[in-house]
Design a protein around this motif. Structure first.
Motif, PDB file in Angstrom:
ATOM      1  N   GLN A   1      10.921   4.054   0.012  1.00  0.00           N
ATOM      2  CA  GLN A   1      11.619   2.770   0.021  1.00  0.00           C
ATOM      3  C   GLN A   1      12.148   2.415   1.408  1.00  0.00           C
ATOM      4  OE1 GLN A   1      14.493   2.244  -3.365  1.00  0.00           O
ATOM      5  NE2 GLN A   1      13.157   0.470  -3.568  1.00  0.00           N
ATOM      6  N   VAL A   2      12.596   3.405   2.144  1.00  0.00           N
ATOM      7  CA  VAL A   2      13.046   3.149   3.517  1.00  0.00           C
ATOM      8  C   VAL A   2      11.873   2.606   4.335  1.00  0.00           C
ATOM      9  CG1 VAL A   2      13.884   4.199   5.650  1.00  0.00           C
ATOM     10  CG2 VAL A   2      14.899   4.855   3.466  1.00  0.00           C
ATOM     11  N   MET A   3      10.700   3.201   4.157  1.00  0.00           N
ATOM     12  CA  MET A   3       9.505   2.710   4.842  1.00  0.00           C
ATOM     13  C   MET A   3       9.199   1.266   4.450  1.00  0.00           C
ATOM     14  SD  MET A   3       6.825   5.920   4.612  1.00  0.00           S
ATOM     15  CE  MET A   3       5.535   4.915   5.375  1.00  0.00           C
ATOM     16  N   THR A   4       9.303   0.993   3.163  1.00  0.00           N
ATOM     17  CA  THR A   4       8.995  -0.345   2.652  1.00  0.00           C
ATOM     18  C   THR A   4       9.929  -1.392   3.231  1.00  0.00           C
ATOM     19  OG1 THR A   4       8.174   0.586   0.571  1.00  0.00           O
ATOM     20  CG2 THR A   4       8.790  -1.744   0.569  1.00  0.00           C
ATOM     21  N   TYR A   5      11.226  -1.109   3.212  1.00  0.00           N
ATOM     22  CA  TYR A   5      12.195  -2.064   3.751  1.00  0.00           C
ATOM     23  C   TYR A   5      12.029  -2.220   5.262  1.00  0.00           C
ATOM     24  CZ  TYR A   5      14.786  -2.746  -0.588  1.00  0.00           C
ATOM     25  OH  TYR A   5      15.144  -3.109  -1.869  1.00  0.00           O
ATOM     26  N   TYR A   6      11.652  -1.146   5.931  1.00  0.00           N
ATOM     27  CA  TYR A   6      11.387  -1.228   7.370  1.00  0.00           C
ATOM     28  C   TYR A   6      10.259  -2.226   7.633  1.00  0.00           C
ATOM     29  CZ  TYR A   6       9.958  -0.018  12.101  1.00  0.00           C
ATOM     30  OH  TYR A   6       9.627  -0.097  13.435  1.00  0.00           O
ATOM     31  N   LEU A   7       9.173  -2.091   6.887  1.00  0.00           N
ATOM     32  CA  LEU A   7       8.013  -2.956   7.093  1.00  0.00           C
ATOM     33  C   LEU A   7       8.348  -4.418   6.809  1.00  0.00           C
ATOM     34  CD1 LEU A   7       5.310  -0.634   5.503  1.00  0.00           C
ATOM     35  CD2 LEU A   7       5.403  -1.345   7.900  1.00  0.00           C
ATOM     36  N   TRP A   8       9.074  -4.671   5.728  1.00  0.00           N
ATOM     37  CA  TRP A   8       9.463  -6.047   5.414  1.00  0.00           C
ATOM     38  C   TRP A   8      10.278  -6.662   6.551  1.00  0.00           C
ATOM     39  CZ3 TRP A   8      11.454  -4.631  -0.151  1.00  0.00           C
ATOM     40  CH2 TRP A   8      10.354  -4.584  -1.031  1.00  0.00           C
ATOM     41  N   ALA A   9      11.285  -5.926   6.995  1.00  0.00           N
ATOM     42  CA  ALA A   9      12.174  -6.452   8.038  1.00  0.00           C
ATOM     43  C   ALA A   9      11.460  -6.598   9.371  1.00  0.00           C
ATOM     44  CB  ALA A   9      13.390  -5.543   8.192  1.00  0.00           C
ATOM     45  N   ARG A  10      10.647  -5.604   9.717  1.00  0.00           N
ATOM     46  CA  ARG A  10       9.931  -5.646  10.986  1.00  0.00           C
ATOM     47  C   ARG A  10       8.940  -6.806  11.014  1.00  0.00           C
ATOM     48  NH1 ARG A  10      11.762  -4.705  15.102  1.00  0.00           N
ATOM     49  NH2 ARG A  10      10.841  -6.692  15.620  1.00  0.00           N
ATOM     50  N   GLY A  11       8.232  -6.989   9.906  1.00  0.00           N
ATOM     51  CA  GLY A  11       7.276  -8.085   9.825  1.00  0.00           C
ATOM     52  C   GLY A  11       7.951  -9.439   9.905  1.00  0.00           C
TER      53      GLY A  11
ATOM     54  N   VAL B   1       0.838  -1.206   0.000  1.00  0.00           N
ATOM     55  CA  VAL B   1       0.000   0.000   0.000  1.00  0.00           C
ATOM     56  C   VAL B   1       0.871   1.254   0.000  1.00  0.00           C
ATOM     57  CG1 VAL B   1      -1.669   1.346   1.332  1.00  0.00           C
ATOM     58  CG2 VAL B   1      -1.946  -1.130   1.126  1.00  0.00           C
ATOM     59  N   VAL B   2       1.902   1.249   0.840  1.00  0.00           N
ATOM     60  CA  VAL B   2       2.821   2.390   0.903  1.00  0.00           C
ATOM     61  C   VAL B   2       3.479   2.623  -0.449  1.00  0.00           C
ATOM     62  CG1 VAL B   2       5.044   3.158   1.846  1.00  0.00           C
ATOM     63  CG2 VAL B   2       3.289   2.255   3.374  1.00  0.00           C
ATOM     64  N   THR B   3       3.922   1.540  -1.075  1.00  0.00           N
ATOM     65  CA  THR B   3       4.595   1.650  -2.371  1.00  0.00           C
ATOM     66  C   THR B   3       3.657   2.187  -3.442  1.00  0.00           C
ATOM     67  OG1 THR B   3       6.078  -0.196  -1.829  1.00  0.00           O
ATOM     68  CG2 THR B   3       5.827   0.366  -4.159  1.00  0.00           C
ATOM     69  N   VAL B   4       2.438   1.680  -3.468  1.00  0.00           N
ATOM     70  CA  VAL B   4       1.481   2.096  -4.503  1.00  0.00           C
ATOM     71  C   VAL B   4       1.053   3.553  -4.310  1.00  0.00           C
ATOM     72  CG1 VAL B   4      -0.833   1.735  -5.421  1.00  0.00           C
ATOM     73  CG2 VAL B   4       0.630  -0.233  -4.933  1.00  0.00           C
ATOM     74  N   VAL B   5       0.665   3.892  -3.085  1.00  0.00           N
ATOM     75  CA  VAL B   5       0.123   5.233  -2.832  1.00  0.00           C
ATOM     76  C   VAL B   5       1.219   6.299  -2.818  1.00  0.00           C
ATOM     77  CG1 VAL B   5      -1.155   6.680  -1.213  1.00  0.00           C
ATOM     78  CG2 VAL B   5      -1.825   4.290  -1.551  1.00  0.00           C
ATOM     79  N   LEU B   6       2.170   6.151  -1.900  1.00  0.00           N
ATOM     80  CA  LEU B   6       3.220   7.163  -1.786  1.00  0.00           C
ATOM     81  C   LEU B   6       4.205   7.086  -2.950  1.00  0.00           C
ATOM     82  CD1 LEU B   6       3.971   7.075   2.056  1.00  0.00           C
ATOM     83  CD2 LEU B   6       2.359   8.500   0.776  1.00  0.00           C
ATOM     84  N   GLY B   7       4.425   5.861  -3.453  1.00  0.00           N
ATOM     85  CA  GLY B   7       5.310   5.718  -4.605  1.00  0.00           C
ATOM     86  C   GLY B   7       4.746   6.416  -5.831  1.00  0.00           C
ATOM     87  N   PHE B   8       3.424   6.378  -5.980  1.00  0.00           N
ATOM     88  CA  PHE B   8       2.771   7.067  -7.098  1.00  0.00           C
ATOM     89  C   PHE B   8       2.986   8.575  -6.992  1.00  0.00           C
ATOM     90  CE2 PHE B   8      -1.032   9.246  -8.784  1.00  0.00           C
ATOM     91  CZ  PHE B   8      -0.936   8.872 -10.118  1.00  0.00           C
ATOM     92  N   ILE B   9       2.841   9.085  -5.774  1.00  0.00           N
ATOM     93  CA  ILE B   9       3.060  10.522  -5.558  1.00  0.00           C
ATOM     94  C   ILE B   9       4.512  10.889  -5.858  1.00  0.00           C
ATOM     95  CG2 ILE B   9       3.079  12.361  -3.818  1.00  0.00           C
ATOM     96  CD1 ILE B   9       0.786  10.881  -2.416  1.00  0.00           C
ATOM     97  N   GLY B  10       5.428  10.057  -5.361  1.00  0.00           N
ATOM     98  CA  GLY B  10       6.842  10.306  -5.618  1.00  0.00           C
ATOM     99  C   GLY B  10       7.167  10.246  -7.095  1.00  0.00           C
ATOM    100  N   GLY B  11       6.517   9.321  -7.797  1.00  0.00           N
ATOM    101  CA  GLY B  11       6.738   9.212  -9.232  1.00  0.00           C
ATOM    102  C   GLY B  11       6.302  10.465  -9.974  1.00  0.00           C
ATOM    103  N   LEU B  12       5.174  11.023  -9.563  1.00  0.00           N
ATOM    104  CA  LEU B  12       4.692  12.256 -10.187  1.00  0.00           C
ATOM    105  C   LEU B  12       5.641  13.421  -9.913  1.00  0.00           C
ATOM    106  CD1 LEU B  12       0.846  12.112  -9.432  1.00  0.00           C
ATOM    107  CD2 LEU B  12       1.998  11.614 -11.595  1.00  0.00           C
ATOM    108  N   LEU B  13       6.144  13.477  -8.679  1.00  0.00           N
ATOM    109  CA  LEU B  13       7.029  14.577  -8.293  1.00  0.00           C
ATOM    110  C   LEU B  13       8.432  14.434  -8.885  1.00  0.00           C
ATOM    111  CD1 LEU B  13       6.039  15.002  -4.529  1.00  0.00           C
ATOM    112  CD2 LEU B  13       5.413  16.478  -6.453  1.00  0.00           C
TER     113      LEU B  13
END
Length: 231
Positions: free
Chosen positions: A207-217, A181-193
């Motif tokens: 991406q830092v958020m994404t890797y955090y979630l993977w590792a934490r989970g 969800v983070v990648t799709v939503v915030l990544g889309f915004i980042g892609g536009l910017l």
């Protein structure tokens, strides 16, 4: 967990400098060296996340980042082969099948039609199989990377039993979905910017958020590192 991921980089004492460096590396990631350094940083971020650290690490000891980045690339690439190899085989089969059907077209129309239907069905079934394998690789690959980051050795990235036992758990599944969800939503915004450069820094943050979630989970699922307190 999601709140911790959101503030993970922001809690760092030098988060502005880290974000700037990360954004520049992201911008230059089409080149080999910056991309590997960036991967090495994500290894360090996953290790910190798994250990329950509240703040993201800094860009220090670039030699270590490069080595870890190379190792993470190897782990990611090997697990991606689960989908890449079948996809290549599918392309070859479709190519051979198309050639065979076109050759049959010079004969009877009935044989050509039957061959076309058969090729279509086979392509559909194999295509679905490749899709499932691709989804599986996208799901298990981050778990393999997290296990490597936590253990600190390349072999951990291929410890199939540990990786699968951690990946097929509720904790990791929730974290993976949150990361998606983070990648799709915030990544889309980042892609536009990205059109105005600012997006590259946003994409690094995402991406830092994404890797955090993977590792934490994965850490929560396997009992490695310090347990999180919730979403």
């Amino acid at each position: 967990m999601l709140s911790d991921a959101l503030w993970f980089l922001k809690r760092s004492d030098d988060w502005v400098a880290t974000t700037i460096i990360g954004g520049v590396l992201w911008l230059l990631s089409v080149l080999i060296f910056p991309g590997i350094i960036l991967q090495g940083y994500f290894v360090r971020a996953m290790r910190a996340a798994a250990n329950g650290e509240q703040a993201a690490p800094s860009f220090t000891d670039w030699g270590e980042l490069f080595v870890d980045g190379l190792k993470l690339f190897v782990v990611t690439f090997v697990w991606a082969l689960v989908a890449i190899v079948p996809a290549i085989l599918l392309s070859v089969i479709i190519g051979i099948g198309t050639f065979t059907v076109s050759e049959a077209a010079t004969g009877s129309a009935a044989a050509s039609s039957a061959g076309g239907v058969g090729l279509g069905i086979a392509s559909l079934v194999l295509g679905l199989l490749v899709f499932v394998l691709g989804l599986l690789a996208a799901y298990i690959g981050p778990a393999a990377g997290a296990n490597f980051a936590i253990e600190g050795n390349l072999g951990a990235g291929f410890d199939v039993r540990t990786i699968l036992s951690g990946a097929f758990t509720g904790e990791y599944a929730v974290a993976w979905l949150l990361a998606l969800v983070v990648t799709v939503v915030l990544g889309f915004i980042g892609g536009l910017l990205s059109a105005i450069v600012v997006g590259f820094f946003v994409l690094f943050y995402v991406q830092v958020m994404t890797y955090y979630l993977w590792a934490r989970g994965f850490a929560d699922a396997t009992g490695k590192g310090r347990q999180s307190t919730g979403w």
